[in-house]
Design a protein around this motif. Structure first.
Motif, short mmCIF file in Angstrom:
data_model
loop_
_atom_site.label_atom_id
_atom_site.label_comp_id
_atom_site.label_asym_id
_atom_site.label_seq_id
_atom_site.Cartn_x
_atom_site.Cartn_y
_atom_site.Cartn_z
N PRO A 361 0.81 -1.22 0.00
CA PRO A 361 0.00 0.00 0.00
C PRO A 361 0.85 1.27 0.00
O PRO A 361 1.98 1.29 0.48
N ARG A 362 0.27 2.34 -0.53
CA ARG A 362 0.86 3.65 -0.33
C ARG A 362 0.61 4.07 1.11
O ARG A 362 -0.36 3.63 1.74
N ALA A 363 1.46 4.93 1.66
CA ALA A 363 1.31 5.36 3.05
C ALA A 363 -0.05 6.01 3.26
O ALA A 363 -0.40 6.99 2.59
N GLY A 364 -0.84 5.45 4.17
CA GLY A 364 -2.15 6.01 4.48
C GLY A 364 -3.23 5.73 3.46
O GLY A 364 -4.34 6.27 3.58
N GLU A 365 -2.95 4.87 2.51
CA GLU A 365 -3.91 4.61 1.43
C GLU A 365 -5.26 4.13 1.95
O GLU A 365 -6.31 4.43 1.34
N HIS A 366 -5.28 3.42 3.07
CA HIS A 366 -6.52 2.82 3.54
C HIS A 366 -6.99 3.40 4.87
O HIS A 366 -7.77 2.77 5.59
N THR A 367 -6.50 4.60 5.22
CA THR A 367 -6.85 5.17 6.53
C THR A 367 -8.35 5.24 6.73
O THR A 367 -8.88 4.80 7.77
N ARG A 368 -9.06 5.77 5.77
CA ARG A 368 -10.51 5.90 5.91
C ARG A 368 -11.17 4.52 6.06
O ARG A 368 -12.03 4.32 6.93
N ALA A 369 -10.79 3.58 5.21
CA ALA A 369 -11.43 2.26 5.25
C ALA A 369 -11.17 1.57 6.58
O ALA A 369 -12.08 0.95 7.16
N VAL A 370 -9.93 1.65 7.08
CA VAL A 370 -9.58 0.97 8.34
C VAL A 370 -10.36 1.57 9.50
O VAL A 370 -10.90 0.85 10.35
N LEU A 371 -10.44 2.90 9.56
CA LEU A 371 -11.17 3.54 10.65
C LEU A 371 -12.67 3.25 10.56
O LEU A 371 -13.32 3.01 11.58
N ARG A 372 -13.21 3.25 9.36
CA ARG A 372 -14.64 2.93 9.21
C ARG A 372 -14.91 1.49 9.66
O ARG A 372 -15.92 1.22 10.33
N ASP A 373 -14.01 0.58 9.30
CA ASP A 373 -14.19 -0.82 9.71
C ASP A 373 -14.24 -0.96 11.22
O ASP A 373 -14.87 -1.87 11.76
N ALA A 374 -13.53 -0.05 11.92
CA ALA A 374 -13.48 -0.10 13.39
C ALA A 374 -14.63 0.64 14.03
O ALA A 374 -14.69 0.73 15.27
N GLY A 375 -15.54 1.19 13.23
CA GLY A 375 -16.73 1.83 13.78
C GLY A 375 -16.65 3.33 13.97
O GLY A 375 -17.54 3.93 14.58
N PHE A 376 -15.62 3.97 13.44
CA PHE A 376 -15.51 5.43 13.55
C PHE A 376 -16.52 6.08 12.60
O PHE A 376 -16.75 5.62 11.48
N SER A 377 -17.11 7.19 13.07
CA SER A 377 -18.04 7.93 12.23
C SER A 377 -17.28 8.70 11.16
O SER A 377 -16.06 8.92 11.27
N GLU A 378 -17.99 9.18 10.15
CA GLU A 378 -17.34 9.96 9.10
C GLU A 378 -16.70 11.21 9.67
O GLU A 378 -15.60 11.60 9.25
#
Length: 394
Positions: A361-378
């Motif tokens: 992966p590129r650095a931070g490429e999946h930050t949004r997806a990983v946080l969403r998977d953990a239940g973080f709100s938008e």
């Protein structure tokens, strides 16, 4: 479906040892999310040699993983990390003992939030002992474990090894320990803290020398053996490296009498009874073998090895490994597609042959997806990303 398809691993490691461990686990099907610092991410990304603008080693070690950037130096980043960890099965902690504790994210605190969490703590010297807090690298660990001290030459200091034995074996021990802990958790419902020290893990590589030392330190001939003079460290002529007529290194490992006899019969030598016993006579025998090897080219010795069962192989340069007929036949080097072009990859013994892999992966490429998977709100996701971007800009 691969064996670890439902297993989630949060990986804080960088460089070689930890990423090798999680490469093995990712190949087995685990979801591996690589948490990197917003200040530049894994240092290995930036080291040469590079392919398509990023480290070739990084791309070999991190296929199939996701990358999330999080600033653990900020309170909101640490709070987010604690929430994040609670959703994982395994945390790989590569820091020296006490680092996560100082951030308020120690193993006990994380496992209080998630009793099923398995923390794999990978360090150089372990969680306890007088060297626990000391920094080190592969060379230090093989030195301290006695592996380096077993190498020759006898008349000088050991040479720097050509491979990172402690780093890679440390990663393999992590994978073994994690698999065992996952199985244990099935029985008990509880996680664990795994203390994996690279110095501990590499000690087994010194086993022949260690066994001799524990038996009194003497060679079979009765005299104490110096570094580089024991049977498997250069002391035996039939277990050594010789140059061919055209200057190529050949590795002879005819340790058993049947292999030694087969070699000697083909090479026109007398299979001396004491050739497989260390001692001063080995010096003359090495000279004789060196002269014998100079009589044939590499190709001729390879043809010889194909005809005779004698444990003889050419020394392969890793830069030409991709063209070696045997390694190529095993598919040990392959390529995967990425937005940056075709990327070479290394197959481990457990890498599935019928699976497709995402590129590193590129650095931070999946930050949004990983946080969403953990239940973080938008809103929470965007706030954390903005905070990280602000620090990175500084």
């Amino acid at each position: 479906m691969r064996p670890l398809t439902d297993t989630r691993i949060l990986d804080l490691s960088r460089l070689l040892p930890g990423p090798f461990a999680t490469l093995v686990l990712a190949d087995l099907g685990a979801t591996v999310d690589k948490l990197e610092d917003v200040g530049g991410g894994d240092l290995l990304r930036h080291l040469p040699p590079q392919i398509a603008g990023e480290s070739a080693a990084f791309q070999l070690l991190n296929r199939g993983k996701r990358s999330v950037l999080l600033d653990l130096k900020r309170p909101e980043g640490r709070d987010a990390f604690r929430r994040l960890v609670a959703t994982y099965d395994v945390l790989l902690d590569p820091f020296r003992p006490g680092v996560l504790d100082r951030l308020g994210l120690g193993h006990d605190a994380l496992r209080a939030d998630n009793p099923r969490l398995i923390v794999c703590a990978l360090t150089g010297y372990g969680q306890t002992g007088p060297l626990a807090a000391r920094a080190g690298h592969d060379l230090n660990y093989v030195a301290r474990a006695g592996v380096l001290g077993a190498q020759g030459p006898p008349e000088g200091p050991p040479q720097v090894p050509g491979s990172q034995v402690a780093d890679v074996s440390g990663g393999m021990w992590c994978a073994v320990a994690v698999l065992a802990a996952l199985r244990e958790r099935e029985r008990t419902g509880r996680g664990a803290v795994l203390d994996i020290a690279m110095t501990d893990g590499v000690l087994g590589f010194a086993l022949p020398t260690l066994a001799a030392a524990l038996a009194g330190g003497a060679s079979p001939a009765g005299a104490p053996a110096r570094a580089g003079e024991e049977p498997l460290t250069g002391g035996l002529a039939p277990y050594n490296i010789y140059l061919s007529k055209d200057g190529h290194a050949m590795a002879l490992a005819a340790l058993e009498p049947k292999f030694w006899r087969s070699f000697c019969e083909g090479a026109g030598l007398d299979p001396e009874v004491d050739a497989l016993v260390p001692g001063p006579h080995q010096v003359e025998l090495k000279d004789r073998l060196a002269a014998v090897f100079l009589e044939r080219t590499r190709a001729e010795w390879e043809a010889f090895a194909a005809e005779r069962d004698c444990c003889l192989e050419p020394v392969i340069d890793p830069r030409t490994a991709a063209t070696d007929p045997h390694l190529a036949s095993r598919g040990l080097l392959f390529e995967i597609a990425s937005p940056r072009g075709r990327v070479p990859q290394l197959r481990t013994p457990v890498t599935p042959r019928d699976a497709s892999f995402a590129p590193a992966p590129r650095a931070g490429e999946h930050t949004r997806a990983v946080l969403r998977d953990a239940g973080f709100s938008e809103d929470e996701v965007e706030a954390l990303i903005r905070a990280g971007a602000a620090r990175e800009a500084r």
